[in-house]
Design a protein around this motif. Structure first.
Motif, PDB file in Angstrom:
ATOM      1  N   VAL A 100      43.875  69.172   5.985  1.00 15.29           N
ATOM      2  CA  VAL A 100      44.173  68.183   5.383  1.00 15.29           C
ATOM      3  C   VAL A 100      44.293  69.728   4.098  1.00 15.29           C
ATOM      4  CG1 VAL A 100      43.425  66.910   3.501  1.00 15.29           C
ATOM      5  CG2 VAL A 100      43.280  66.350   5.922  1.00 15.29           C
ATOM      6  N   CYS A 101      43.365  70.282   3.722  1.00 11.58           N
ATOM      7  CA  CYS A 101      44.251  70.781   3.081  1.00 11.58           C
ATOM      8  C   CYS A 101      45.376  71.829   2.883  1.00 11.58           C
ATOM      9  CB  CYS A 101      42.658  72.242   2.417  1.00 11.58           C
ATOM     10  SG  CYS A 101      42.250  73.783   1.590  1.00 11.58           S
ATOM     11  N   HIS A 102      45.540  72.569   4.785  1.00 13.94           N
ATOM     12  CA  HIS A 102      46.530  73.377   4.469  1.00 13.94           C
ATOM     13  C   HIS A 102      48.001  72.370   4.551  1.00 13.94           C
ATOM     14  CE1 HIS A 102      44.216  75.455   7.924  1.00 13.94           C
ATOM     15  NE2 HIS A 102      44.078  75.835   6.871  1.00 13.94           N
ATOM     16  N   ARG A 133      42.680  76.123  -6.959  1.00  8.33           N
ATOM     17  CA  ARG A 133      41.892  76.907  -6.381  1.00  8.33           C
ATOM     18  C   ARG A 133      40.420  77.123  -5.550  1.00  8.33           C
ATOM     19  NH1 ARG A 133      40.113  81.370 -10.795  1.00  8.33           N
ATOM     20  NH2 ARG A 133      40.460  82.645  -8.944  1.00  8.33           N
ATOM     21  N   HIS A 134      40.159  77.225  -4.861  1.00  7.97           N
ATOM     22  CA  HIS A 134      39.161  76.867  -3.590  1.00  7.97           C
ATOM     23  C   HIS A 134      38.266  77.441  -4.212  1.00  7.97           C
ATOM     24  CE1 HIS A 134      42.390  76.262  -0.357  1.00  7.97           C
ATOM     25  NE2 HIS A 134      41.216  75.736   0.293  1.00  7.97           N
ATOM     26  N   ALA A 135      38.031  78.216  -4.850  1.00  6.28           N
ATOM     27  CA  ALA A 135      36.102  79.221  -5.467  1.00  6.28           C
ATOM     28  C   ALA A 135      36.202  77.895  -6.733  1.00  6.28           C
ATOM     29  CB  ALA A 135      36.935  80.073  -6.594  1.00  6.28           C
ATOM     30  N   GLU A 167      42.328  80.797   4.053  1.00  4.12           N
ATOM     31  CA  GLU A 167      41.310  80.491   3.394  1.00  4.12           C
ATOM     32  C   GLU A 167      40.397  79.864   3.301  1.00  4.12           C
ATOM     33  OE1 GLU A 167      42.920  80.774  -1.297  1.00  4.12           O
ATOM     34  OE2 GLU A 167      44.045  79.964   0.158  1.00  4.12           O
ATOM     35  N   CYS A 168      40.925  78.500   4.553  1.00  2.00           N
ATOM     36  CA  CYS A 168      40.101  77.906   4.718  1.00  2.00           C
ATOM     37  C   CYS A 168      40.131  76.999   6.454  1.00  2.00           C
ATOM     38  CB  CYS A 168      39.522  76.799   3.881  1.00  2.00           C
ATOM     39  SG  CYS A 168      40.932  75.269   4.494  1.00  2.00           S
ATOM     40  N   ASP A 169      39.152  76.232   6.559  1.00  2.00           N
ATOM     41  CA  ASP A 169      39.678  75.932   8.345  1.00  2.00           C
ATOM     42  C   ASP A 169      40.149  74.137   8.458  1.00  2.00           C
ATOM     43  OD1 ASP A 169      37.504  74.768   7.379  1.00  2.00           O
ATOM     44  OD2 ASP A 169      36.956  76.134  10.033  1.00  2.00           O
ATOM     45  N   THR A 228      33.514  67.980  -2.175  1.00  2.00           N
ATOM     46  CA  THR A 228      34.709  68.232  -2.616  1.00  2.00           C
ATOM     47  C   THR A 228      35.735  67.923  -1.669  1.00  2.00           C
ATOM     48  OG1 THR A 228      34.691  67.990  -5.038  1.00  2.00           O
ATOM     49  CG2 THR A 228      36.865  68.118  -4.341  1.00  2.00           C
ATOM     50  N   HIS A 229      35.931  69.870  -1.347  1.00  2.00           N
ATOM     51  CA  HIS A 229      37.376  70.388  -1.172  1.00  2.00           C
ATOM     52  C   HIS A 229      36.573  69.284   1.017  1.00  2.00           C
ATOM     53  CE1 HIS A 229      38.392  72.832   2.495  1.00  2.00           C
ATOM     54  NE2 HIS A 229      39.290  73.681   2.155  1.00  2.00           N
ATOM     55  N   ALA A 230      35.253  69.104   1.374  1.00  2.00           N
ATOM     56  CA  ALA A 230      35.497  68.957   2.483  1.00  2.00           C
ATOM     57  C   ALA A 230      35.925  66.521   2.721  1.00  2.00           C
ATOM     58  CB  ALA A 230      33.720  67.881   3.247  1.00  2.00           C
TER      59      ALA A 230
HETATM   60 ZN    ZN Z   1      40.887  74.117   1.992  1.00  2.00          ZN
END
Ligand code: ZN
Length: 368
Positions: free
Chosen positions: A219-221, A232-234, A214-216, A240-242
Protein backbone atom coordinates in the motif's frame (compact mmCIF):
# COMPACT_ATOMS: atom_id res chain seq x y z
CA UNK A 1 -11.14 11.51 -24.72
CA UNK A 2 -14.30 10.23 -23.12
CA UNK A 3 -14.88 9.77 -19.42
CA UNK A 4 -17.36 7.55 -17.71
CA UNK A 5 -19.19 9.92 -15.43
CA UNK A 6 -21.18 7.25 -13.64
CA UNK A 7 -20.41 7.21 -9.98
CA UNK A 8 -19.66 3.83 -8.53
CA UNK A 9 -19.44 2.58 -5.00
CA UNK A 10 -16.21 3.26 -3.20
CA UNK A 11 -14.27 0.11 -2.44
CA UNK A 12 -12.62 1.65 0.55
CA UNK A 13 -11.99 -0.83 3.32
CA UNK A 14 -11.66 0.26 6.88
CA UNK A 15 -11.79 -1.03 10.36
CA UNK A 16 -14.30 0.95 12.34
CA UNK A 17 -13.01 4.38 13.30
CA UNK A 18 -15.73 4.50 15.92
CA UNK A 19 -13.31 3.31 18.54
CA UNK A 20 -13.33 5.37 21.67
CA UNK A 21 -10.48 7.83 21.47
CA UNK A 22 -9.28 9.28 24.73
CA UNK A 23 -10.56 12.69 25.62
CA UNK A 24 -13.12 12.86 22.82
CA UNK A 25 -16.79 13.55 23.51
CA UNK A 26 -19.46 11.57 21.65
CA UNK A 27 -19.42 12.37 17.93
CA UNK A 28 -22.36 14.27 16.45
CA UNK A 29 -22.93 13.26 12.82
CA UNK A 30 -24.72 15.36 10.22
CA UNK A 31 -25.62 14.30 6.70
CA UNK A 32 -26.26 17.26 4.42
CA UNK A 33 -26.36 18.15 0.74
CA UNK A 34 -23.92 20.20 -1.30
CA UNK A 35 -25.36 23.01 -3.40
CA UNK A 36 -25.80 20.63 -6.34
CA UNK A 37 -27.38 17.86 -4.27
CA UNK A 38 -24.32 15.67 -3.62
CA UNK A 39 -24.60 14.03 -0.17
CA UNK A 40 -21.80 15.05 2.21
CA UNK A 41 -21.01 14.49 5.88
CA UNK A 42 -19.99 16.55 8.88
CA UNK A 43 -18.77 15.07 12.16
CA UNK A 44 -18.61 17.27 15.25
CA UNK A 45 -16.65 16.95 18.48
CA UNK A 46 -17.51 19.68 20.95
CA UNK A 47 -14.39 20.51 22.92
CA UNK A 48 -15.58 23.91 24.08
CA UNK A 49 -16.69 27.26 22.75
CA UNK A 50 -13.64 28.15 20.62
CA UNK A 51 -14.15 27.90 16.88
CA UNK A 52 -16.21 26.42 15.39
CA UNK A 53 -13.28 25.13 13.38
CA UNK A 54 -13.82 23.24 10.14
CA UNK A 55 -11.19 20.67 9.05
CA UNK A 56 -11.00 19.91 5.31
CA UNK A 57 -9.08 16.83 4.12
CA UNK A 58 -7.19 16.31 0.84
CA UNK A 59 -7.97 14.13 -2.21
CA UNK A 60 -7.82 10.32 -2.06
CA UNK A 61 -8.27 10.36 1.72
CA UNK A 62 -11.06 11.22 4.18
CA UNK A 63 -11.59 13.17 7.37
CA UNK A 64 -10.03 10.29 9.32
CA UNK A 65 -6.61 11.74 8.38
CA UNK A 66 -7.15 14.22 11.24
CA UNK A 67 -8.00 11.60 13.85
CA UNK A 68 -5.77 8.56 13.46
CA UNK A 69 -6.40 5.98 16.19
CA UNK A 70 -2.70 5.07 16.10
CA UNK A 71 -1.39 8.34 17.55
CA UNK A 72 -0.94 9.18 21.20
CA UNK A 73 -2.83 12.38 20.42
CA UNK A 74 -4.28 13.17 17.01
CA UNK A 75 -5.24 16.61 15.69
CA UNK A 76 -8.92 16.33 16.69
CA UNK A 77 -8.05 15.22 20.23
CA UNK A 78 -5.57 18.11 20.41
CA UNK A 79 -8.13 20.72 19.30
CA UNK A 80 -10.80 19.32 21.62
CA UNK A 81 -8.35 19.38 24.54
CA UNK A 82 -7.75 23.06 23.76
CA UNK A 83 -11.44 23.92 23.84
CA UNK A 84 -12.41 23.98 20.15
CA UNK A 85 -15.78 23.05 18.71
CA UNK A 86 -14.25 20.82 16.01
CA UNK A 87 -15.98 19.91 12.74
CA UNK A 88 -14.70 17.30 10.28
CA UNK A 89 -15.97 17.60 6.72
CA UNK A 90 -16.15 14.68 4.32
CA UNK A 91 -16.47 16.56 1.03
CA UNK A 92 -16.98 14.89 -2.35
CA UNK A 93 -13.32 13.79 -2.52
CA UNK A 94 -13.73 11.66 0.61
CA UNK A 95 -12.98 7.96 0.09
CA UNK A 96 -15.80 7.24 2.55
CA UNK A 97 -18.33 8.63 0.04
CA UNK A 98 -19.28 7.00 -3.30
CA UNK A 99 -16.71 7.69 -6.00
CA UNK A 100 -17.76 10.40 -8.42
CA UNK A 101 -16.05 12.33 -11.18
CA UNK A 102 -15.77 16.00 -10.29
CA UNK A 103 -13.64 19.07 -10.85
CA UNK A 104 -12.40 21.18 -7.97
CA UNK A 105 -14.69 23.93 -9.32
CA UNK A 106 -17.63 21.70 -8.32
CA UNK A 107 -16.30 21.38 -4.77
CA UNK A 108 -15.49 25.10 -4.58
CA UNK A 109 -18.96 26.11 -5.78
CA UNK A 110 -21.04 23.55 -3.91
CA UNK A 111 -19.27 21.74 -1.04
CA UNK A 112 -17.40 24.39 0.92
CA UNK A 113 -20.22 26.99 1.07
CA UNK A 114 -22.77 24.32 2.07
CA UNK A 115 -20.51 22.99 4.83
CA UNK A 116 -19.94 26.45 6.32
CA UNK A 117 -23.66 27.25 6.09
CA UNK A 118 -24.59 23.97 7.83
CA UNK A 119 -22.15 24.58 10.69
CA UNK A 120 -23.49 28.08 11.19
CA UNK A 121 -27.08 26.82 11.17
CA UNK A 122 -26.35 24.19 13.81
CA UNK A 123 -24.13 26.30 16.08
CA UNK A 124 -25.66 29.72 15.52
CA UNK A 125 -22.11 31.05 15.09
CA UNK A 126 -21.58 34.27 13.09
CA UNK A 127 -18.50 32.83 11.39
CA UNK A 128 -16.24 29.78 11.35
CA UNK A 129 -12.52 29.11 11.25
CA UNK A 130 -10.92 26.55 8.95
CA UNK A 131 -7.84 24.33 8.72
CA UNK A 132 -7.61 23.09 5.14
CA UNK A 133 -5.14 20.66 3.59
CA UNK A 134 -3.79 19.92 0.09
CA UNK A 135 -6.55 19.52 -2.55
CA UNK A 136 -9.07 20.47 0.15
CA UNK A 137 -7.16 23.71 0.65
CA UNK A 138 -6.99 24.30 -3.11
CA UNK A 139 -10.78 23.91 -3.39
CA UNK A 140 -11.39 26.02 -0.28
CA UNK A 141 -9.29 28.90 -1.64
CA UNK A 142 -11.06 28.67 -5.00
CA UNK A 143 -14.34 28.93 -3.11
CA UNK A 144 -13.09 32.00 -1.21
CA UNK A 145 -11.81 33.57 -4.44
CA UNK A 146 -15.26 33.12 -5.98
CA UNK A 147 -16.72 35.03 -3.03
CA UNK A 148 -18.60 32.04 -1.61
CA UNK A 149 -17.12 32.12 1.91
CA UNK A 150 -17.45 35.59 3.44
CA UNK A 151 -18.33 34.00 6.81
CA UNK A 152 -14.98 32.25 7.29
CA UNK A 153 -13.03 34.48 9.67
CA UNK A 154 -9.63 32.73 9.92
CA UNK A 155 -7.97 30.24 7.59
CA UNK A 156 -4.97 27.97 8.09
CA UNK A 157 -3.81 26.66 4.69
CA UNK A 158 -1.69 23.53 4.79
CA UNK A 159 0.83 23.01 1.96
CA UNK A 160 -0.99 24.68 -0.96
CA UNK A 161 -3.49 27.48 -1.55
CA UNK A 162 -3.88 29.28 -4.90
CA UNK A 163 -0.43 28.57 -6.38
CA UNK A 164 0.55 25.03 -7.25
CA UNK A 165 4.21 24.15 -7.38
CA UNK A 166 5.06 20.48 -7.77
CA UNK A 167 8.61 19.13 -8.15
CA UNK A 168 9.55 18.95 -11.85
CA UNK A 169 10.61 15.34 -11.94
CA UNK A 170 8.49 13.58 -9.34
CA UNK A 171 6.13 10.69 -9.81
CA UNK A 172 3.28 12.91 -8.63
CA UNK A 173 3.98 15.31 -11.48
CA UNK A 174 4.12 12.40 -13.91
CA UNK A 175 0.92 10.97 -12.53
CA UNK A 176 -0.89 14.25 -12.99
CA UNK A 177 -0.31 13.72 -16.70
CA UNK A 178 -1.46 10.11 -16.74
CA UNK A 179 -5.18 10.86 -17.09
CA UNK A 180 -4.50 12.85 -20.24
CA UNK A 181 -2.80 9.81 -21.75
CA UNK A 182 -5.37 7.19 -20.89
CA UNK A 183 -8.21 5.94 -22.99
CA UNK A 184 -11.66 5.67 -21.49
CA UNK A 185 -12.31 2.79 -19.14
CA UNK A 186 -10.31 3.84 -16.10
CA UNK A 187 -12.22 6.10 -13.76
CA UNK A 188 -9.96 6.27 -10.75
CA UNK A 189 -6.57 5.51 -9.30
CA UNK A 190 -6.22 3.71 -6.02
CA UNK A 191 -3.43 2.45 -3.79
CA UNK A 192 -5.46 -0.51 -2.53
CA UNK A 193 -5.93 -2.74 -5.57
CA UNK A 194 -3.57 -2.05 -8.44
CA UNK A 195 -4.61 -5.20 -10.28
CA UNK A 196 -7.87 -3.64 -11.43
CA UNK A 197 -6.01 -1.14 -13.58
CA UNK A 198 -3.54 -2.82 -15.95
CA UNK A 199 -1.70 0.36 -16.99
CA UNK A 200 -1.28 1.41 -13.39
CA UNK A 201 -0.12 -2.08 -12.51
CA UNK A 202 2.44 -2.13 -15.32
CA UNK A 203 3.85 1.27 -14.50
CA UNK A 204 3.82 0.49 -10.83
CA UNK A 205 5.76 -2.74 -11.28
CA UNK A 206 8.57 -0.78 -12.91
CA UNK A 207 9.18 1.42 -9.92
CA UNK A 208 8.18 -0.93 -7.13
CA UNK A 209 11.59 -2.53 -6.73
CA UNK A 210 13.05 0.91 -6.20
CA UNK A 211 10.36 1.79 -3.69
CA UNK A 212 10.83 -1.47 -1.84
CA UNK A 213 14.11 -0.17 -0.52
CA UNK A 214 12.33 1.98 2.06
CA UNK A 215 9.79 -0.51 3.44
CA UNK A 216 7.86 -3.63 2.45
CA UNK A 217 4.26 -2.36 2.48
CA UNK A 218 2.54 -2.69 -0.95
CA UNK A 219 0.00 0.00 0.00
CA UNK A 220 2.82 2.35 0.92
CA UNK A 221 4.59 1.60 -2.41
CA UNK A 222 1.46 2.34 -4.43
CA UNK A 223 0.86 5.54 -2.48
CA UNK A 224 4.40 6.66 -3.23
CA UNK A 225 3.85 5.85 -6.88
CA UNK A 226 0.60 7.82 -7.01
CA UNK A 227 1.51 10.93 -5.09
CA UNK A 228 5.26 10.96 -4.68
CA UNK A 229 6.63 10.95 -1.17
CA UNK A 230 3.50 11.62 0.90
CA UNK A 231 5.21 11.38 4.28
CA UNK A 232 8.61 10.89 5.78
CA UNK A 233 8.82 7.31 7.03
CA UNK A 234 10.81 8.41 10.08
CA UNK A 235 7.82 10.53 11.16
CA UNK A 236 5.27 7.67 11.17
CA UNK A 237 5.04 5.20 14.01
CA UNK A 238 4.86 1.48 12.98
CA UNK A 239 1.13 1.23 13.85
CA UNK A 240 0.24 4.15 11.56
CA UNK A 241 2.38 2.77 8.72
CA UNK A 242 0.82 -0.70 9.10
CA UNK A 243 -2.72 0.71 8.91
CA UNK A 244 -2.27 3.18 6.02
CA UNK A 245 -4.89 1.37 3.93
CA UNK A 246 -7.55 2.68 6.33
CA UNK A 247 -6.83 6.25 5.32
CA UNK A 248 -6.55 6.07 1.54
CA UNK A 249 -8.76 5.06 -1.35
CA UNK A 250 -9.77 5.92 -4.88
CA UNK A 251 -9.21 9.31 -6.41
CA UNK A 252 -11.26 10.06 -9.50
CA UNK A 253 -9.41 10.96 -12.68
CA UNK A 254 -11.24 14.22 -13.37
CA UNK A 255 -9.84 15.64 -10.13
CA UNK A 256 -6.37 14.41 -11.10
CA UNK A 257 -6.75 16.12 -14.48
CA UNK A 258 -7.75 19.39 -12.83
CA UNK A 259 -4.88 19.22 -10.34
CA UNK A 260 -2.56 18.50 -13.27
CA UNK A 261 -3.80 21.53 -15.19
CA UNK A 262 -3.21 23.78 -12.18
CA UNK A 263 0.18 22.25 -11.55
CA UNK A 264 1.24 22.95 -15.15
CA UNK A 265 -0.26 26.45 -15.13
CA UNK A 266 1.13 27.23 -11.69
CA UNK A 267 -2.07 28.60 -10.15
CA UNK A 268 -5.77 27.96 -9.61
CA UNK A 269 -7.88 28.03 -12.78
CA UNK A 270 -11.25 26.65 -13.68
CA UNK A 271 -11.22 23.26 -15.41
CA UNK A 272 -9.99 23.37 -19.01
CA UNK A 273 -12.59 21.51 -21.10
CA UNK A 274 -10.98 22.45 -24.41
CA UNK A 275 -11.61 25.50 -26.56
CA UNK A 276 -15.15 24.79 -27.76
CA UNK A 277 -16.57 23.81 -24.38
CA UNK A 278 -14.64 26.62 -22.63
CA UNK A 279 -16.25 29.14 -25.00
CA UNK A 280 -19.66 27.71 -24.24
CA UNK A 281 -19.19 27.61 -20.45
CA UNK A 282 -16.92 30.57 -19.79
CA UNK A 283 -17.35 32.75 -22.88
CA UNK A 284 -13.62 32.59 -23.50
CA UNK A 285 -11.21 30.09 -25.05
CA UNK A 286 -9.02 29.71 -21.97
CA UNK A 287 -10.48 28.88 -18.55
CA UNK A 288 -10.65 31.87 -16.16
CA UNK A 289 -8.31 31.90 -13.17
CA UNK A 290 -9.10 32.39 -9.48
CA UNK A 291 -6.57 35.16 -8.88
CA UNK A 292 -8.84 37.78 -7.35
CA UNK A 293 -7.25 39.03 -4.10
CA UNK A 294 -10.26 41.04 -2.90
CA UNK A 295 -12.12 38.26 -0.98
CA UNK A 296 -8.96 37.38 0.97
CA UNK A 297 -8.90 40.35 3.35
CA UNK A 298 -8.97 38.26 6.51
CA UNK A 299 -6.38 36.52 8.71
CA UNK A 300 -4.75 33.69 6.80
CA UNK A 301 -1.77 31.60 7.85
CA UNK A 302 0.09 29.65 5.18
CA UNK A 303 1.82 26.53 6.47
CA UNK A 304 4.30 24.45 4.49
CA UNK A 305 6.36 21.50 5.62
CA UNK A 306 9.98 21.96 4.76
CA UNK A 307 10.49 18.47 3.29
CA UNK A 308 7.23 18.36 1.35
CA UNK A 309 7.87 16.72 -2.04
CA UNK A 310 4.21 16.56 -3.11
CA UNK A 311 3.63 20.33 -3.05
CA UNK A 312 6.82 22.32 -2.69
CA UNK A 313 6.94 25.00 0.04
CA UNK A 314 7.20 27.58 -2.74
CA UNK A 315 3.48 26.91 -3.39
CA UNK A 316 2.35 28.72 -0.23
CA UNK A 317 5.19 31.26 -0.55
CA UNK A 318 3.73 32.43 -3.87
CA UNK A 319 0.17 32.89 -2.60
CA UNK A 320 1.50 34.53 0.59
CA UNK A 321 3.60 37.07 -1.34
CA UNK A 322 0.90 37.69 -3.95
CA UNK A 323 -1.70 38.49 -1.27
CA UNK A 324 0.72 40.68 0.72
CA UNK A 325 1.37 42.74 -2.38
CA UNK A 326 -2.32 42.98 -3.25
CA UNK A 327 -3.90 43.49 0.18
CA UNK A 328 -1.04 44.52 2.48
CA UNK A 329 1.01 42.43 4.89
CA UNK A 330 -1.19 42.74 7.97
CA UNK A 331 -3.59 39.89 7.17
CA UNK A 332 -1.06 37.19 6.44
CA UNK A 333 1.64 35.10 8.04
CA UNK A 334 3.57 32.05 6.90
CA UNK A 335 5.01 29.20 8.96
CA UNK A 336 7.48 26.49 7.97
CA UNK A 337 7.47 23.10 9.68
CA UNK A 338 11.07 21.87 9.75
CA UNK A 339 11.69 18.16 9.20
CA UNK A 340 8.15 17.37 8.08
CA UNK A 341 6.79 16.07 4.77
CA UNK A 342 3.26 16.25 3.36
CA UNK A 343 0.86 14.10 5.40
CA UNK A 344 3.04 13.52 8.46
CA UNK A 345 2.14 17.12 9.26
CA UNK A 346 -1.06 15.58 10.67
CA UNK A 347 -0.15 11.87 10.88
CA UNK A 348 3.32 12.13 12.42
CA UNK A 349 3.97 10.31 15.69
CA UNK A 350 5.14 13.53 17.41
CA UNK A 351 3.00 15.99 15.43
CA UNK A 352 1.15 16.86 18.67
CA UNK A 353 4.38 18.40 19.96
CA UNK A 354 5.78 19.72 16.65
CA UNK A 355 3.08 20.85 14.24
CA UNK A 356 -0.28 21.05 16.09
CA UNK A 357 0.89 23.95 18.31
CA UNK A 358 1.84 25.89 15.17
CA UNK A 359 -1.60 25.26 13.65
CA UNK A 360 -3.37 26.23 16.89
CA UNK A 361 -1.37 29.45 17.14
CA UNK A 362 -2.39 30.14 13.52
CA UNK A 363 -6.08 29.80 14.45
CA UNK A 364 -5.59 32.61 16.99
CA UNK A 365 -3.68 34.88 14.58
CA UNK A 366 -5.00 38.45 14.55
CA UNK A 367 -4.20 40.98 11.82
CA UNK A 368 -1.51 43.39 12.92
ZN1 ZN B 1 6.38 2.53 3.74
Amino acid sequence: MAFDYRSSAAVFRTRSQDVTLQGLPMAERYDFLAGDGVPLKLTRYVGGTKGPVLLVHGAGVWSGMFMLPTLKENFVQYLVRHGYDTWLLDWRASVQLPLRQFTLDDAADHDMPAAVRRIREITGAESVQAVVHCAGSAAFFMSMAAGHLPDVRTVVASQVALHHHTPASTRFKALLRVPELLDAGLDSLTPDDASRTPLFQAAFTKVSSFLRMECDSPVCHRLSFMYGRLYRHARLNPETHARLEEQFGRCNLLTFRHLGQMSRGGHAVKFDYGRAENLRRYGQARPPDYLDPEPFQRPITFVSSEQNRTYLPSSTERTFQWLREANGARWYQRRMLPGYGHLDTFMGSTAAEDTYPVLREALEFQPR
